[in-house]
Design a protein around this motif. Sequence first.
Motif, PDB file in Angstrom:
ATOM      1  N   ILE A  40       0.836  -1.202   0.000  1.00 53.38           N
ATOM      2  CA  ILE A  40       0.000   0.000   0.000  1.00 53.38           C
ATOM      3  C   ILE A  40       0.869   1.249   0.000  1.00 53.38           C
ATOM      4  O   ILE A  40       1.958   1.267   0.587  1.00 53.38           O
ATOM      5  N   GLY A  41       0.413   2.277  -0.693  1.00 54.68           N
ATOM      6  CA  GLY A  41       1.084   3.570  -0.692  1.00 54.68           C
ATOM      7  C   GLY A  41       0.046   4.667  -0.521  1.00 54.68           C
ATOM      8  O   GLY A  41      -1.029   4.599  -1.122  1.00 54.68           O
ATOM      9  N   VAL A  42       0.373   5.657   0.307  1.00 50.85           N
ATOM     10  CA  VAL A  42      -0.568   6.751   0.574  1.00 50.85           C
ATOM     11  C   VAL A  42       0.170   8.085   0.471  1.00 50.85           C
ATOM     12  O   VAL A  42       1.154   8.310   1.180  1.00 50.85           O
ATOM     13  N   MET A  43      -0.296   8.962  -0.397  1.00 51.15           N
ATOM     14  CA  MET A  43       0.282  10.294  -0.527  1.00 51.15           C
ATOM     15  C   MET A  43      -0.413  11.234   0.453  1.00 51.15           C
ATOM     16  O   MET A  43      -1.627  11.161   0.648  1.00 51.15           O
ATOM     17  N   ASP A  44       0.372  12.126   1.071  1.00 49.89           N
ATOM     18  CA  ASP A  44      -0.142  13.015   2.109  1.00 49.89           C
ATOM     19  C   ASP A  44       0.013  14.466   1.654  1.00 49.89           C
ATOM     20  O   ASP A  44       1.125  14.973   1.504  1.00 49.89           O
ATOM     21  N   SER A  45      -1.120  15.148   1.452  1.00 49.24           N
ATOM     22  CA  SER A  45      -1.105  16.503   0.897  1.00 49.24           C
ATOM     23  C   SER A  45      -0.554  17.547   1.853  1.00 49.24           C
ATOM     24  O   SER A  45      -0.288  18.682   1.455  1.00 49.24           O
ATOM     25  N   ARG A  46      -0.352  17.209   3.124  1.00 46.51           N
ATOM     26  CA  ARG A  46       0.224  18.176   4.065  1.00 46.51           C
ATOM     27  C   ARG A  46       1.679  18.484   3.746  1.00 46.51           C
ATOM     28  O   ARG A  46       2.200  19.541   4.111  1.00 46.51           O
ATOM     29  N   TYR A  47       2.336  17.564   3.056  1.00 46.64           N
ATOM     30  CA  TYR A  47       3.764  17.709   2.768  1.00 46.64           C
ATOM     31  C   TYR A  47       3.937  18.250   1.350  1.00 46.64           C
ATOM     32  O   TYR A  47       3.889  17.523   0.371  1.00 46.64           O
ATOM     33  N   MET A  48       4.098  19.563   1.252  1.00 54.36           N
ATOM     34  CA  MET A  48       4.298  20.245  -0.032  1.00 54.36           C
ATOM     35  C   MET A  48       3.256  19.817  -1.064  1.00 54.36           C
ATOM     36  O   MET A  48       3.564  19.556  -2.227  1.00 54.36           O
ATOM     37  N   MET A  49       2.018  19.761  -0.632  1.00 55.37           N
ATOM     38  CA  MET A  49       0.892  19.363  -1.477  1.00 55.37           C
ATOM     39  C   MET A  49       1.155  18.016  -2.155  1.00 55.37           C
ATOM     40  O   MET A  49       0.705  17.753  -3.267  1.00 55.37           O
ATOM     41  N   ALA A  50       1.886  17.141  -1.437  1.00 54.11           N
ATOM     42  CA  ALA A  50       2.216  15.796  -1.932  1.00 54.11           C
ATOM     43  C   ALA A  50       2.864  15.840  -3.311  1.00 54.11           C
ATOM     44  O   ALA A  50       2.656  14.947  -4.145  1.00 54.11           O
ATOM     45  N   SER A  51       3.633  16.876  -3.559  1.00 57.35           N
ATOM     46  CA  SER A  51       4.323  16.974  -4.844  1.00 57.35           C
ATOM     47  C   SER A  51       5.351  15.858  -4.968  1.00 57.35           C
ATOM     48  O   SER A  51       5.892  15.371  -3.980  1.00 57.35           O
ATOM     49  N   MET A  52       5.621  15.456  -6.220  1.00 50.70           N
ATOM     50  CA  MET A  52       6.481  14.304  -6.465  1.00 50.70           C
ATOM     51  C   MET A  52       7.916  14.741  -6.731  1.00 50.70           C
ATOM     52  O   MET A  52       8.223  15.335  -7.761  1.00 50.70           O
ATOM     53  N   GLY A  53       8.774  14.443  -5.778  1.00 49.11           N
ATOM     54  CA  GLY A  53      10.200  14.671  -5.948  1.00 49.11           C
ATOM     55  C   GLY A  53      10.925  13.345  -5.988  1.00 49.11           C
ATOM     56  O   GLY A  53      10.327  12.288  -6.197  1.00 49.11           O
ATOM     57  N   SER A  54      12.228  13.376  -5.757  1.00 49.87           N
ATOM     58  CA  SER A  54      13.054  12.175  -5.858  1.00 49.87           C
ATOM     59  C   SER A  54      12.654  11.102  -4.844  1.00 49.87           C
ATOM     60  O   SER A  54      12.655   9.914  -5.166  1.00 49.87           O
TER      61      SER A  54
END
Length: 295
Positions: free
Chosen positions: A131-145
């Motif tokens: 399972i993977g969950v993106m969290d919008s609290r952290y830089m709007m869950a932007s995708m970095g490295s």
Amino acid sequence: MLEDLFNVVKTRFNGTIHEESNEKPEKPIEIPKDLVFKCPRCLNVIMTDELVKNMKVCPCCGYNSRITAEERISITADKGSFREFDKNMTSKNPIDFPDYEAKQIALREKTGLSDAVVTGECTIRGERCVIGVMDSRYMMASMGSVVGEKITRAFEYATENKLPVILFTASGGARMQEGIVSLMQMAKTSGAVARHSDAGLLYITVMTDPTTGGVTASFASLGDIIIAEPKVLIGFAGRRVIEGTIKQRLPDDFQTAEFMLEHGFVDMIVDRKLMRRTIAHILKLHKNPSGEEIG
């Protein structure tokens, strides 16, 4: 009498005294933050306690508001079954973006996360999966490295162990503070998804509010089954950018989950209260392709 009452209320809220009053000023009443929630879809105001009891689903319009990765895992995975991957992985500053490292440190302290996605292994109603969950609290869950690497590693683990992947997406897109490195994650994650698919394994995407930009253009749209929560925002570029490009007005419901379902981009819309049951049922169906009865 009414004037006296008004003065008492004014004194309590402002900490001041009326000119004709000999009372000592009282400490101003502090109104707690987040006492109420204003729904961004129907604009109704709801008491936060009521919203939380309803799994943060707006009781007026059914909008599934944003929740943290921890909250998502707690309502999805079987209790005590989640084992996190790469918990302490943190990003560098590949293009020396000003104040990027300081912002990362502040966000880690504020959110308790190492970056914008949490990945791991768990069971959902007894069904083992990654399972993977993106969290919008952290830089709007932007995708970095780090986001790209953690998702890639999660798919590689699932491929090696022949496990399905459930990914809850929520993002503003690629992380500009990491420049071209962030854009490279689109190809890297997509390649990992392709290898997982070639192994004949199941990948379910659950799009939450909002799923946009480079995340939509890569791994979020590659699920074998794409689920969305009600009334969430799904898209690539913003409405104004698209309207400015095509010189046309877009429909009012453009880029909503319902619009995406109608146009075939999303396979189903599932309310948060039914999400765990729905995912577990799909996992069991995929595990039993022969049509055998499932308990």
